[in-house]
Motif scaffolding. Structure first.
Motif: not given
Length: 278
Positions: A87, A89, A106, A110, A116-119, A121, A152, A155-156
């Motif tokens: 994963i 982040l 990022l 990708r 699962a690639v999250h930006e 916040r 964060e 969560e990730a």
């Protein structure tokens, strides 16, 4: 190594690195950076190449990301993301000079099939401030990353997160003041943390190796461990002796040119932790 030192086992790792093709010190966003001090770009490339070769000689896999013109700090790949169990982040930088690095990293993840690639916040500067110790994530804050990034992270990645406030601006990222050697052992510079941080580290690790001033001040803690081999600044001779006495194998490298921007071996190395099957 002393005869009663424990056996330390190395684990093959996968890393992401970025060649310092556009490396320079053209701005100052940490106490190490001096824009009026000349940088030898060729020497920086040779030192980076030697670091990559060192990782590979120890049995690790190194992927590279293409550097982007105008982003001289992109060489510090550790700030590009945090990767746990496959994963990703992403990051959000404190200073605008580095902001565009976030999208570049990022995009790499990708395009390389990470599902699962999250930006980000909140402001977090990747593995500069986020270290993995077994099932626990250690999150530094105070100079670069926000304390709110801890939620964060949890969560990730679904892991326990312990926040550590950094107290000395010279050690502006967590990875300049702390190196996780294995799940139960770390080396650190106590004055870089407040009382609560030192107590938290003592609760996480069975063994903590303390760095002296002279080793911390050459970023000797900005090191990369595979559980046995510890790649660290060759100037950090005291730490090297302490590591050898505890069963680790120090692997000295010269990162003096990258140090002019406040970086070392760890800054240049982002670990790609894939999901492991039970």
């Amino acid at each position: 190594m002393s005869s009663d030192a424990p056996y330390r086992a190395a684990t093959p790792r996968s890393y992401l690195m970025c060649p310092p093709e556009y490396f320079e010190v053209s701005y100052a966003i940490n106490p190490w950076m001096r824009p009026d001090s000349p940088v030898d770009a060729d020497l920086a490339m040779r030192q980076w190449s030697a670091l990559r070769a060192t990782h590979e000689s120890l049995g690790h896999t190194v992927a590279t990301i293409k550097p982007v013109p105008g982003l001289p700090d992109m060489v510090f790949a550790a700030n590009g993301a945090t990767v746990v169990d496959g994963i990703v982040l992403g990051v959000r930088f404190r200073y605008p000079e580095r902001a565009a690095e976030a999208a570049a990293y990022l995009s790499w993840f990708r395009s390389h099939g990470y599902p699962a690639v999250h930006e980000a916040r909140h402001v977090n500067e990747g593995e500069g401030d986020i270290l993995v110790a077994g099932d626990t994530l250690l999150a530094g804050y105070g100079f670069r990353s926000d304390v709110e990034a801890a939620d964060e992270l949890a969560e990730a990645f679904g892991r326990r997160v312990i926040s550590l406030r950094l107290a000395d601006p010279r050690f502006y990222h967590l990875d300049t003041a702390l190196c996780v050697l294995d799940a139960t052992t770390a080396m650190y510079y106590p004055p870089a943390f407040d009382d609560a941080g030192r107590a938290a580290l003592a609760s996480v690790f069975d063994e903590l190796i303390e760095a002296k001033d002279e080793d911390a001040e050459v970023l000797g803690l900005n090191a990369v461990s595979d559980g046995r081999h510890v790649v660290l600044a060759r100037q950090a001779t005291g730490l090297a002796r302490a590591l050898a006495g505890r069963g680790f194998e120090p692997v000295p490298v010269d990162m003096s040119e990258l140090l002019k921007a406040g970086g070392g071996a760890k800054c240049c190395t982002l670990e790609l932790r894939e999901k492991t099957t039970p």
